[in-house]
Scaffold this motif. Structure first.
Motif, PDB file in Angstrom:
ATOM      1  N   VAL A  27       0.840  -1.200   0.000  1.00  0.00           N
ATOM      2  CA  VAL A  27       0.000   0.000   0.000  1.00  0.00           C
ATOM      3  C   VAL A  27       0.874   1.248   0.000  1.00  0.00           C
ATOM      4  CG1 VAL A  27      -1.759   1.296   1.272  1.00  0.00           C
ATOM      5  CG2 VAL A  27      -1.834  -1.213   1.246  1.00  0.00           C
ATOM      6  N   VAL A  28       0.557   2.164  -0.912  1.00  0.00           N
ATOM      7  CA  VAL A  28       1.174   3.482  -0.937  1.00  0.00           C
ATOM      8  C   VAL A  28       0.040   4.455  -0.632  1.00  0.00           C
ATOM      9  CG1 VAL A  28       2.397   5.185  -2.322  1.00  0.00           C
ATOM     10  CG2 VAL A  28       2.872   2.734  -2.651  1.00  0.00           C
ATOM     11  N   ALA A  29       0.188   5.228   0.443  1.00  0.00           N
ATOM     12  CA  ALA A  29      -0.906   6.073   0.918  1.00  0.00           C
ATOM     13  C   ALA A  29      -0.570   7.556   0.783  1.00  0.00           C
ATOM     14  CB  ALA A  29      -1.208   5.743   2.377  1.00  0.00           C
ATOM     15  N   THR A  30      -1.578   8.326   0.348  1.00  0.00           N
ATOM     16  CA  THR A  30      -1.452   9.779   0.265  1.00  0.00           C
ATOM     17  C   THR A  30      -2.688  10.411   0.901  1.00  0.00           C
ATOM     18  OG1 THR A  30      -2.496   9.893  -1.919  1.00  0.00           O
ATOM     19  CG2 THR A  30      -0.092   9.648  -1.867  1.00  0.00           C
ATOM     20  N   GLU A  31      -2.538  11.660   1.352  1.00  0.00           N
ATOM     21  CA  GLU A  31      -3.625  12.323   2.073  1.00  0.00           C
ATOM     22  C   GLU A  31      -4.344  13.395   1.272  1.00  0.00           C
ATOM     23  OE1 GLU A  31      -2.823  13.431   6.143  1.00  0.00           O
ATOM     24  OE2 GLU A  31      -1.291  11.876   6.286  1.00  0.00           O
ATOM     25  N   ASN A  32      -3.957  13.598   0.020  1.00  0.00           N
ATOM     26  CA  ASN A  32      -4.679  14.554  -0.817  1.00  0.00           C
ATOM     27  C   ASN A  32      -4.439  14.221  -2.286  1.00  0.00           C
ATOM     28  OD1 ASN A  32      -2.395  16.245  -1.937  1.00  0.00           O
ATOM     29  ND2 ASN A  32      -2.060  16.583   0.259  1.00  0.00           N
ATOM     30  N   GLY A  33      -5.233  14.844  -3.135  1.00  0.00           N
ATOM     31  CA  GLY A  33      -5.175  14.541  -4.554  1.00  0.00           C
ATOM     32  C   GLY A  33      -3.869  14.932  -5.221  1.00  0.00           C
ATOM     33  N   LYS A  34      -3.328  16.069  -4.844  1.00  0.00           N
ATOM     34  CA  LYS A  34      -2.075  16.533  -5.451  1.00  0.00           C
ATOM     35  C   LYS A  34      -0.940  15.555  -5.166  1.00  0.00           C
ATOM     36  CE  LYS A  34       0.985  20.508  -5.679  1.00  0.00           C
ATOM     37  NZ  LYS A  34       1.314  21.823  -5.127  1.00  0.00           N
ATOM     38  N   ASP A  35      -0.824  15.131  -3.909  1.00  0.00           N
ATOM     39  CA  ASP A  35       0.224  14.171  -3.560  1.00  0.00           C
ATOM     40  C   ASP A  35       0.026  12.841  -4.282  1.00  0.00           C
ATOM     41  OD1 ASP A  35       1.353  16.069  -1.910  1.00  0.00           O
ATOM     42  OD2 ASP A  35       0.643  15.152  -0.041  1.00  0.00           O
ATOM     43  N   CYS A  36      -1.224  12.440  -4.439  1.00  0.00           N
ATOM     44  CA  CYS A  36      -1.522  11.187  -5.119  1.00  0.00           C
ATOM     45  C   CYS A  36      -1.015  11.217  -6.568  1.00  0.00           C
ATOM     46  CB  CYS A  36      -3.018  10.903  -5.081  1.00  0.00           C
ATOM     47  SG  CYS A  36      -3.483   9.338  -5.846  1.00  0.00           S
ATOM     48  N   VAL A  37      -1.308  12.300  -7.268  1.00  0.00           N
ATOM     49  CA  VAL A  37      -0.846  12.428  -8.657  1.00  0.00           C
ATOM     50  C   VAL A  37       0.673  12.411  -8.711  1.00  0.00           C
ATOM     51  CG1 VAL A  37      -0.726  13.993 -10.654  1.00  0.00           C
ATOM     52  CG2 VAL A  37      -2.911  13.600  -9.500  1.00  0.00           C
ATOM     53  N   ASN A  38       1.319  13.144  -7.817  1.00  0.00           N
ATOM     54  CA  ASN A  38       2.785  13.184  -7.803  1.00  0.00           C
ATOM     55  C   ASN A  38       3.379  11.804  -7.542  1.00  0.00           C
ATOM     56  OD1 ASN A  38       2.814  15.926  -8.363  1.00  0.00           O
ATOM     57  ND2 ASN A  38       2.934  16.512  -6.215  1.00  0.00           N
TER      58      ASN A  38
END
Length: 176
Positions: A27-38
């Protein structure tokens, strides 16, 4: 499976990560959309380097699935999905949303496809079962044949309900 998650509620994100990791998923987790895209772009580029470049990238994604919260800060889930699908059009996208009808309509209008939906709140078992059920993604192809027809007309309540019902059957009624 390798799964990328974008969820702005920290407790929810931690629950997803713990449960999926316990099932043996990476699992790779991000807390917002911008970080997810990056993060997606970084993994995409790294994956391209290790698999022989762009020609092979059209064969496989660096993630088996991307789970997106529909509403989150910096970039909403639909914007994230658009950017990811621009890089890899066959990426499996699953939306976690309390607004399944709105999410479905947005996926048809903005992504030109029906995506998998988990209606919040849902049990962790429903998430795991949905992610591990590869037949769902294959079954979406049949629903997506109708998307061009729907976009050319303003979808009626009945058409949207029929799409939701088809998706519900594919997902075995796990969350809506």
């Amino acid at each position: 499976m390798k799964i990328l998650i974008a969820e702005d509620e920290r407790d929810v994100l931690d629950a997803y990560r713990i449960a999926l990791s316990a099932q043996g998923h990476e699992v790779v987790a991000t807390e917002n959309g911008k970080d997810c895209v990056n993060v997606y772009k970084r993994h995409y580029e790294e994956f391209a380097k290790t698999t022989g470049g762009e020609a092979r990238m059209h064969m496989r994604s660096p993630f088996d699935a991307v789970l997106l919260d529909y509403r989150m800060p910096k970039k909403d889930g639909m914007e994230v999905a658009q950017e990811i699908l621009a890089l890899y059009p066959r990426q499996r996208i699953i939306f976690a949303s309390a607004y399944v009808r709105e999410t479905l309509l947005d996926s048809v209008n903005q992504l030109n496809r029906v995506v998998e939906l988990l209606q919040k709140p849902f049990r962790i078992k429903a998430l795991i079962d949905t992610l591990e059920d590869k037949e769902i993604y294959d079954g979406l192809k049949a629903l997506n044949v109708k998307v061009d027809q729907l976009k050319s007309t303003n979808p009626s309540h009945e058409q949207v309900s029929a799409l939701l019902e088809g998706l519900k059957k594919l997902q075995k009624g796990r969350t809506f």
